[in-house]
Design an enzyme around this catalytic site. Structure first.
Site, PDB file in Angstrom:
ATOM      1  N   ILE A  50       0.834  -1.123  -0.123  1.00  0.00           N
ATOM      2  CA  ILE A  50       0.027   0.072   0.059  1.00  0.00           C
ATOM      3  C   ILE A  50       0.713   1.307   0.075  1.00  0.00           C
ATOM      4  O   ILE A  50       0.550   2.207  -0.791  1.00  0.00           O
ATOM      5  CB  ILE A  50      -0.942   0.085   1.191  1.00  0.00           C
ATOM      6  CG1 ILE A  50      -1.917  -1.111   1.220  1.00  0.00           C
ATOM      7  CG2 ILE A  50      -1.813   1.326   1.291  1.00  0.00           C
ATOM      8  CD1 ILE A  50      -2.870  -1.177   2.481  1.00  0.00           C
ATOM      9  N   GLY A  51       2.053   1.200   0.757  1.00  0.00           N
ATOM     10  CA  GLY A  51       2.839   2.336   1.006  1.00  0.00           C
ATOM     11  C   GLY A  51       4.081   2.015   1.845  1.00  0.00           C
ATOM     12  O   GLY A  51       4.110   1.129   2.376  1.00  0.00           O
ATOM     13  N   GLY A  89       9.635   5.984   6.082  1.00  0.00           N
ATOM     14  CA  GLY A  89      11.161   5.722   6.267  1.00  0.00           C
ATOM     15  C   GLY A  89      11.642   4.519   7.223  1.00  0.00           C
ATOM     16  O   GLY A  89      12.683   3.946   7.128  1.00  0.00           O
ATOM     17  N   ALA A 138       8.927   1.865   7.824  1.00  0.00           N
ATOM     18  CA  ALA A 138       7.865   0.760   7.811  1.00  0.00           C
ATOM     19  C   ALA A 138       7.214   0.645   6.463  1.00  0.00           C
ATOM     20  O   ALA A 138       7.346   1.614   5.688  1.00  0.00           O
ATOM     21  CB  ALA A 138       6.885   0.874   9.028  1.00  0.00           C
ATOM     22  N   VAL A 165       3.747  -0.752   4.687  1.00  0.00           N
ATOM     23  CA  VAL A 165       2.281  -1.107   4.725  1.00  0.00           C
ATOM     24  C   VAL A 165       1.879  -1.977   3.635  1.00  0.00           C
ATOM     25  O   VAL A 165       1.932  -1.478   2.377  1.00  0.00           O
ATOM     26  CB  VAL A 165       1.342   0.119   5.322  1.00  0.00           C
ATOM     27  CG1 VAL A 165       0.052  -0.577   5.298  1.00  0.00           C
ATOM     28  CG2 VAL A 165       1.785   0.892   6.315  1.00  0.00           C
ATOM     29  N   LYS A 212       1.200  -3.537   8.674  1.00  0.00           N
ATOM     30  CA  LYS A 212       2.516  -2.494   8.842  1.00  0.00           C
ATOM     31  C   LYS A 212       3.570  -3.235   9.216  1.00  0.00           C
ATOM     32  O   LYS A 212       3.807  -3.857  10.628  1.00  0.00           O
ATOM     33  CB  LYS A 212       2.162  -1.216   9.830  1.00  0.00           C
ATOM     34  CG  LYS A 212       2.984  -0.131   9.702  1.00  0.00           C
ATOM     35  CD  LYS A 212       2.516   0.762  10.502  1.00  0.00           C
ATOM     36  CE  LYS A 212       3.287   2.092  10.249  1.00  0.00           C
ATOM     37  NZ  LYS A 212       2.655   3.351  11.200  1.00  0.00           N
ATOM     38  N   ASP A 249       1.354  14.337  15.092  1.00  0.00           N
ATOM     39  CA  ASP A 249       1.800  14.422  13.729  1.00  0.00           C
ATOM     40  C   ASP A 249       0.553  14.109  12.920  1.00  0.00           C
ATOM     41  O   ASP A 249       0.584  13.349  11.839  1.00  0.00           O
ATOM     42  CB  ASP A 249       2.841  13.093  13.547  1.00  0.00           C
ATOM     43  CG  ASP A 249       3.489  13.540  12.082  1.00  0.00           C
ATOM     44  OD1 ASP A 249       3.466  14.376  11.695  1.00  0.00           O
ATOM     45  OD2 ASP A 249       3.918  12.451  11.629  1.00  0.00           O
TER      46      ASP A 249
END
Length: 493
Positions: free
Chosen positions: A18-19, A22, A24, A26, A41, A141
């Site tokens: 999925i993505g 820096g 991890a 996913v 993740k 964040d």
């Protein structure tokens, strides 16, 4: 790092990436035991031996497990991994089929969404943040890529750097977050608080309605400098939206954390603002230009465990970096003051004597308003310490801004006169209130000035409710009234 097709713990088959961040990656995965799709993740192999990264990964699992709310991503399983473990560290969470808010904004015209689509997303995000605050957790964040979309609702995600109070995983004097979304107090080196999350919500709200940031910045230095400036209002960039969202979002972006609403109140106010916008006669759909890049890339140590970086990296910034930025800001404003003084001298030399006095006075006012940014931490030994600004200068600054706000209000009234705008006794009534405001300033009576500013704002709100002015005039009046009230509130007692 596990590969596509592999099964983690003999249960979670990895189907697609999925993505990646820096620290991890996913995956979209399938839970073979419960026959359902999930998000997994996985901590990158190189990071499993880093105790701080591993601790933050573990912290995310604990925070997600501590809150159960429809607007916070749910955690289903965790494998802590770590040194000596036979498998990678991973978290199993809800799969959000709709991607992130960052994806939605990237795909939209001009990087913004229609209020009818966007405000409900923000209401959900505010509810999720409020749920975290209710158990003492600060996200730290919040940004569009950390707001995920699924099943018609928004969910808060990526809680790897969330904390309950000061975190032992963050060194003293440092700030963690994404620069574009950090509150002024965080940029000054102060710890994050629930009010900091609300400020980030305000930035996301402004971005989603306009396609731009309220305080544009593309670097650390620019972000620190911009944090000292008033935030732009929504209607200034999107006049078609009118003033409905201006006051609500401006409140979340207030430089003073104590004056910001709670996350729950912000969400409720956004819902009211949406209804006000829908009911405003003559309201039109917003117009957007080309998409705007908003991600500052001037970063130091990356500590991002997030989904793809649509809105800038998460960074951990140190006090020396802030000092450098503050020095740049200080040099810039002092140079501007000197240029103004030089201009005043030249005007006085070639103009009439009356003009000399006026120009000198203007230059003096501008120079008086220049104050150095606050210093977080001890000064650099290679730089002289700026002298503290005496109290009379602070007072002079506040009164100078109040007079400027009054002048801005008069200009807005003048612009609103005529067809479709103010007519009859209405502009004179507003000007009469401003006269009383100016007299209170001249007498040095801040209490009276605040009362008169509030009455001006009430009068403007009434005119807008009664549709006495068109959308364009209403936006100008509302913005000027907000500035007047803010300037009056800043007057020292």
């Amino acid at each position: 790092m596990p590969s596509i097709g592999e099964s983690l713990a003999g249960r979670y088959r990895l189907d697609a990436v999925i993505g990646s961040g820096g620290f991890a990656t996913v995956f979209r995965a399938h839970d073979l035991l419960l026959d359902r799709d999930v998000a997994v993740k996985v901590l990158l192999t190189d990071e499993t031996t880093d105790p701080v990264v591993a601790a933050r990964f573990d912290q995310e699992a604990r925070v997600l497990a501590a809150v159960s709310h429809p607007n916070v991503v749910a955690i289903h399983d965790v494998a802590p991994g770590g040194p000596g473990a036979t498998q990678a560290s991973f978290l199993v969470m809800d799969l959000c089929e709709g991607g992130s808010l960052a994806d939605r904004l990237s795909d939209s015209t001009g990087g913004a969404l229609h209020p009818d689509e966007f405000v409900p997303i923000l209401e959900d995000a505010a509810a999720g943040i409020a749920a975290l605050h209710a158990i003492g957790i600060v996200h730290r964040d919040l940004k569009p890529s950390n707001i995920l979309l699924a099943h018609g609702r928004a969910l808060i995600a990526d809680l790897g750097i969330a904390a309950a109070g000061p975190s032992e995983l963050t060194a003293v004097g440092t700030t963690i977050g994404t620069f574009a979304y950090l509150a002024p107090e965080q940029l000054a080196g102060m710890p994050a608080s629930p009010a900091s999350d609300v400020h980030a919500l305000g930035i996301v709200a402004f971005l989603g309605l306009t396609g731009a940031l309220p305080r544009p910045a593309r670097s650390v230095t620019e972000a620190v400098a911009a944090s000292r400036l008033p935030a732009r209002v929504v209607s200034a960039l999107q006049p078609g939206l009118g003033p409905a969202f201006d006051a609500v979002i401006a409140g979340a972006l207030d430089a003073d954390p104590s004056r910001r609403p709670t996350a729950a109140d912000f969400g409720a106010s956004l819902a009211v603002a949406l209804e006000r916008w829908r009911g405003t006669p003559g309201s039109v759909a917003p117009r957007w230009g080309a998409p705007v890049s908003v991600a500052p890339e001037d970063a130091t140590t990356v500590v991002d465990l997030a989904l793809p970086r649509h809105d800038g990296p998460t960074v951990e910034s140190t006090t020396p970096l802030h000092r450098e930025a503050r020095l740049v800001v200080l040099v810039g404003v002092l140079a501007a003051a000197l240029l103004l003084a030089l201009a005043a001298t030249l005007l006085g030399r070639f103009g009439e004597s009356g003009g000399t006095d006026a120009a000198s006075s203007a230059a003096a006012s501008a120079a008086a308003s220049v104050t150095p940014p606050p210093t977080a931490g001890p000064p650099s030994p290679s730089m002289p310490t700026p002298a503290a600004t005496p109290a009379p200068t602070v007072a002079a600054d506040a009164y100078t801004e109040a007079h400027a706000a009054s002048a801005g209000m008069r200009a807005a009234i003048a612009d609103a006169r005529g067809a479709g705008g103010l007519n009859g006794h209405k502009p004179k009534d507003l000007e009469g209130r401003l006269d009383r405001f100016d007299r209170a300033l001249d007498k040095g009576d801040p209490k009276a000035a605040r009362e008169e500013a509030g009455k001006v704002a009430e009068q403007v709100a009434k005119l807008i409710r009664e549709a006495s002015v068109d959308v364009q005039a209403a936006a100008g009046l509302q913005t000027a009234a907000d500035r007047l009230v803010a300037a009056a509130s800043a007057l020292p007692d």
